[in-house]
Design an enzyme around this catalytic site. Structure first.
Site, PDB file in Angstrom:
ATOM      1  N   SER A 689       0.802  -1.229   0.000  1.00  0.00           N
ATOM      2  CA  SER A 689       0.000   0.000   0.000  1.00  0.00           C
ATOM      3  C   SER A 689       0.832   1.276   0.000  1.00  0.00           C
ATOM      4  CB  SER A 689      -0.947   0.018   1.206  1.00  0.00           C
ATOM      5  OG  SER A 689      -0.212   0.054   2.409  1.00  0.00           O
ATOM      6  N   LYS A 732      -6.900   3.738   8.399  1.00  0.00           N
ATOM      7  CA  LYS A 732      -5.968   4.715   7.823  1.00  0.00           C
ATOM      8  C   LYS A 732      -6.571   6.114   7.828  1.00  0.00           C
ATOM      9  CE  LYS A 732      -3.643   1.302   4.873  1.00  0.00           C
ATOM     10  NZ  LYS A 732      -3.394   0.835   3.490  1.00  0.00           N
TER      11      LYS A 732
END
Length: 810
Positions: A689, A732
């Site tokens: 990511s 996140k």
């Protein structure tokens, strides 16, 4: 113990008539050739020993007629004694003297010479010779054989003495040696000592030994008769005990009959499956034919008890009120919408369908998020009984399926045992830590669970001990695990996996306010004390004093604060109000333990902010890139995993492929080295990511263009610059909001996950979706003339609106 000197020793020692010191003896007679220790305590006797030691060490040893006389006169001592030689003299601490003496020959005392300091007597030697003839030889042999018979009867004489005596042929020495070991009276021993003729001495010794042998034989007969009487008494006692056992057995027979009758009634009244009823009656018939005291009867009785104790048809009635169940679930746990919705769906279907197979749920999530307590809450909401078994460390298949009855001490497995404990056939059954099972030579317990957790098979679960089919289809099985990696794939396929993510900071704050603070306040005795826990103080505990997915550490920190407040209450009283603020938390608990990532204070070149997911929640991830003179080497540091290193290489390849569009020399790598570093190098990092973040940092460093400080990004990059979806969007986004980030860039394919982000966060932060790396650069880089710099780069579309299916924020 007497010790005898060598044969013939001392025959010519000393004169025939002489004056010598006298040592009167009590209860002992010393014979010639005999070595014996004497303990002397009387003053005259000690003086006599000293006198003898000062001269030739000879002393007369004679026995007293009355042992209790302390100061014997000459008439109180037997006239015949033994001339002895002192071998050793030892003075003891208590003033007595230990003398080791050896008998030499017989002497007769003629008169008393002096008795002032010690007894001194005049003695003469007695003749000790005998003519050897056939009669004497026969007598010697007879004495030998008689002594042998005596030794066999008298166990106090060691057998070695018989060997020693058998070698003596001299008549006088033979008599003196044997008489010392006979249990004779003092007068009899003195009589033998006074007999001068060895022949006469042997004859007298022979008579005495015959008498002693007769006495010993009588003693042996008495012992044998007493032993037989004791054996007879023991036999009678044993028979009496047997009679009592028989009588008890007859009584137990009656009890056994009553027990058989009770079992028959229970089998008749118990609602069981047809197979179980037939088996129970068969085993009961077998039990009737057995002795109640036999081991097999105990095994059969226990087996029947297990069959009768199981809840074959006993069930609890489910609470099918969905509203009430939802209320109970919300009372016990905050959030966890997916799990609650699944339980409410099950209750709704149960209300509409007469019979439904119990679901097999598996809660997967980090420690401390409430998986185990949620299962207990589900049982309370449904009105079912709750049982739990922990599978952590279980490595024996028999723990699940039980042992066969052929083994001693066999028992059913944990599944059947827990159902008997629950008392109903439809409990909520928690299999805790299902990912912690292991395998060894005793079998694979996870393989045994395949039948238990398969709705198509568990209606006929067969335990090895019972060897009967038991219906588990009504049971609501709930498994818990921290990760799916420890669960075999066939077992995963049988379960409905519900992932429970770690709590967000907002959820932790709400849980602390609603549950933890009231609970710990009461637990620490402060229920009636005015204590106010400020929201800012709780937020500080969440952010700076704990770092976890669940709320266990948070609860411990809240408890620590209340304990310290409790000490103050004892000093200052309960009437004073106590306010727990951020400053007071730091005063009570000390400086903060952890830090969390925040946005940079200025736009910088080669520095991009990424978003990372951990089991403890989301984190801001700073990625640095710098260009150095070199030969095209790409250095990657920061304890990165293989996947993350490959992402850096993919990002580098993308930058090289877009070099011309970005205004870079196609040969820029030939003269430059590039170093990519992810700070906090001691922490392992991995995953794809961070791909677009690394590419942004590389473009910024190579083009000397700063990156916006208030923007963070996450997404996987391909060689063509496409941005692929990743996970953990909710965590996140929360980390970005906590760190002061205003905009986050996420892959467009992750739009479906945005609805999990709370509405409040979505309202305060811009979420932009990207499909290509060119769009990321347009949003992230700070350039004076964006149109000139990004020629041909497509523009980003509008900010994504929340999906219409979004559920209300918790």
């Amino acid at each position: 113990m007497a010790i005898f000197s060598k044969e013939g020793e001392g025959k010519k020692d000393g004169p025939r008539t002489r004056n010598l010191p006298l040592l009167p003896l009590r209860d002992i007679i010393v014979f010639p050739h005999m070595v014996v220790p004497l303990f002397v305590g009387r003053e005259k006797s000690i003086a006599a020993l000293d006198e003898s030691m000062g001269k030739d060490k000879f002393i007369v040893l004679a026995a007293q007629k009355k042992p209790k006389t302390n100061e014997p006169a000459f008439e109180d001592i037997f006239p015949v004694g033994t001339l002895g030689s002192i071998i050793q003299l030892l003075r003891l601490p208590d003033g007595t003297v230990k003398a080791l003496v050896e008998g030499k020959r017989r002497v007769r005392m003629r008169r008393l010479v002096s008795s002032e300091k010690y007894y001194e007597v005049e003695v003469e030697d007695l003749a000790d010779d005998a003519e050897r003839d056939v009669e004497l030889e026969a007598l010697i042999r007879q004495v030998h054989s008689t002594f042998e018979a005596y030794v066999k009867l008298n166990k106090r004489i060691p057998p070695e003495m018989l060997t020693s005596v058998s070698t003596i042929e001299e008549p006088s020495r033979l008599a003196d040696t044997i008489v010392a070991h006979l249990s004779l009276k003092l007068q009899d021993k003195q009589s033998i000592l006074e007999t001068e003729s060895p022949r006469a001495r042997l004859e007298k010794l022979y008579e005495l030994m015959q008498g002693e042998i007769e006495i010993l034989q009588v003693e042996k007969k008495i012992r044998t008769r007493v032993k037989k009487q004791m054996e007879k008494s023991q036999k009678e006692y044993y028979l009496n005990e047997q009679m009592q056992a028989i009588q008890k057995e007859l009584g137990e027979r009656d009890e056994f009959k009553n027990e058989i009758q009770e079992l028959e009634e229970k089998i008749r009244d118990k609602r069981m499956s047809k197979e179980a009823t037939v088996r129970a009656r068969k085993e009961l018939k077998k039990l009737k034919m057995m002795s109640p005291m036999s081991a097999e009867a105990t095994v059969v009785r226990n087996y029947i008890d297990w069959i009768l104790s199981l809840p074959w048809a006993e069930t609890t009635e489910d609470k099918l009120d969905v509203v009430e169940a939802e209320k109970v679930l919300d009372e016990d746990h905050y959030g966890l919408r997916k799990v609650k919705e699944r339980i409410l769906e099950y209750l709704a279907v149960q209300a509409l369908v007469e019979r439904i197979k119990g679901p097999i749920l598996c809660f997967v999530g980090p420690p401390g998020v409430g998986k185990t307590s949620l299962a207990r809450s589900i049982a309370r909401a449904m009105g079912r009984r709750f049982v739990r078994i922990s599978l952590g460390g279980v490595r024996d298949e028999a723990e699940i399926r039980g042992h066969r009855r052929t083994y001693i001490g066999a028992l059913p497995g944990k599944i059947i045992q827990s159902l008997r404990k629950a008392g109903s056939s439809n409990p909520v059954f928690l299999l805790d830590e299902v990912d912690k099972m292991s395998t060894d030579f005793r079998g694979d317990p996870s393989a045994a669970l395949l039948e238990v957790l398969d709705p198509e098979q568990n209606a006929a679960f067969n335990d090895h001990y019972l060897d009967l089919d038991y219906d588990l289809s009504k049971v609501l099985f709930i498994c818990t695990a921290n990760t799916m990696s420890g669960i075999p794939l066939p077992l995963q396929d049988r379960m409905e996996v519900i992932r429970i993510a770690g709590y967000t900071d907002m959820e932790k704050l709400s849980i602390a306010q609603r549950y933890l603070v009231p609970k710990q306040k009461e637990a620490n005795g402060l229920a009636d004390v005015p204590v106010e826990f400020k929201k800012g103080a709780l937020r500080l505990l969440v952010h700076r004093y704990t770092k976890e997915s669940g709320v266990r550490s948070l609860e411990r920190e809240v408890a620590a604060v209340f304990r310290k407040i409790a000490r103050e209450v004892l000093k200052d009283g309960k009437d004073k109000p106590y306010v727990i603020s951020e400053k007071r938390v730091q005063k009570l608990l000390g400086p903060p333990k952890y830090r969390y990532g925040t946005a940079e204070t200025s736009d910088q070149i080669g520095l991009a902010t990424g978003l990372a997911w951990t089991e403890l929640g989301g984190e801001l991830l700073t990625i640095e890139a710098t260009v150095l003179p070199g030969k095209g080497k790409l250095m990657i540091t920061g304890k990165l995993g293989e996947v993350m290193q490959e992402s850096a290489q993919a990002a580098m390849s993308y930058v090289r492929s877009r070099a011309e569009a970005l205004g870079l020399d196609k040969r820029f790598l030939e003269t430059s080295d590039i170093h990519v570093h992810v700070p906090e190098g001691a922490i392992p990092k991995d995953g794809p990511s961070a791909g677009i973040t690394m590419a942004t940092a590389l473009v910024s460093a190579l083009c000397k263009v700063p990156v916006r400080r208030d923007i963070a990004m996450t997404g996987e990059i391909t060689l063509r610059g496409r941005v692929l979806p990743i996970g953990g969007i909710k965590e996140k986004a929360l980390a970005a909001h906590r760190g002061g980030i205003k905009t986050i860039l996420v892959p467009r394919e992750c739009a479906k996950d945005v609805r999990e982000i709370p509405k409040k966060i979505r309202a305060e932060m811009a979420i932009r979706f990207v499909d290509h790396m060119d769009e990321v650069l347009r949003e992230a880089l700070v350039v004076p003339d964006a149109d000139a710099f990004f020629q041909g780069v497509p523009r980003q579309g509008p900010v994504a609106p929340p999906p219409p299916q979004a559920s209300p924020a918790p």
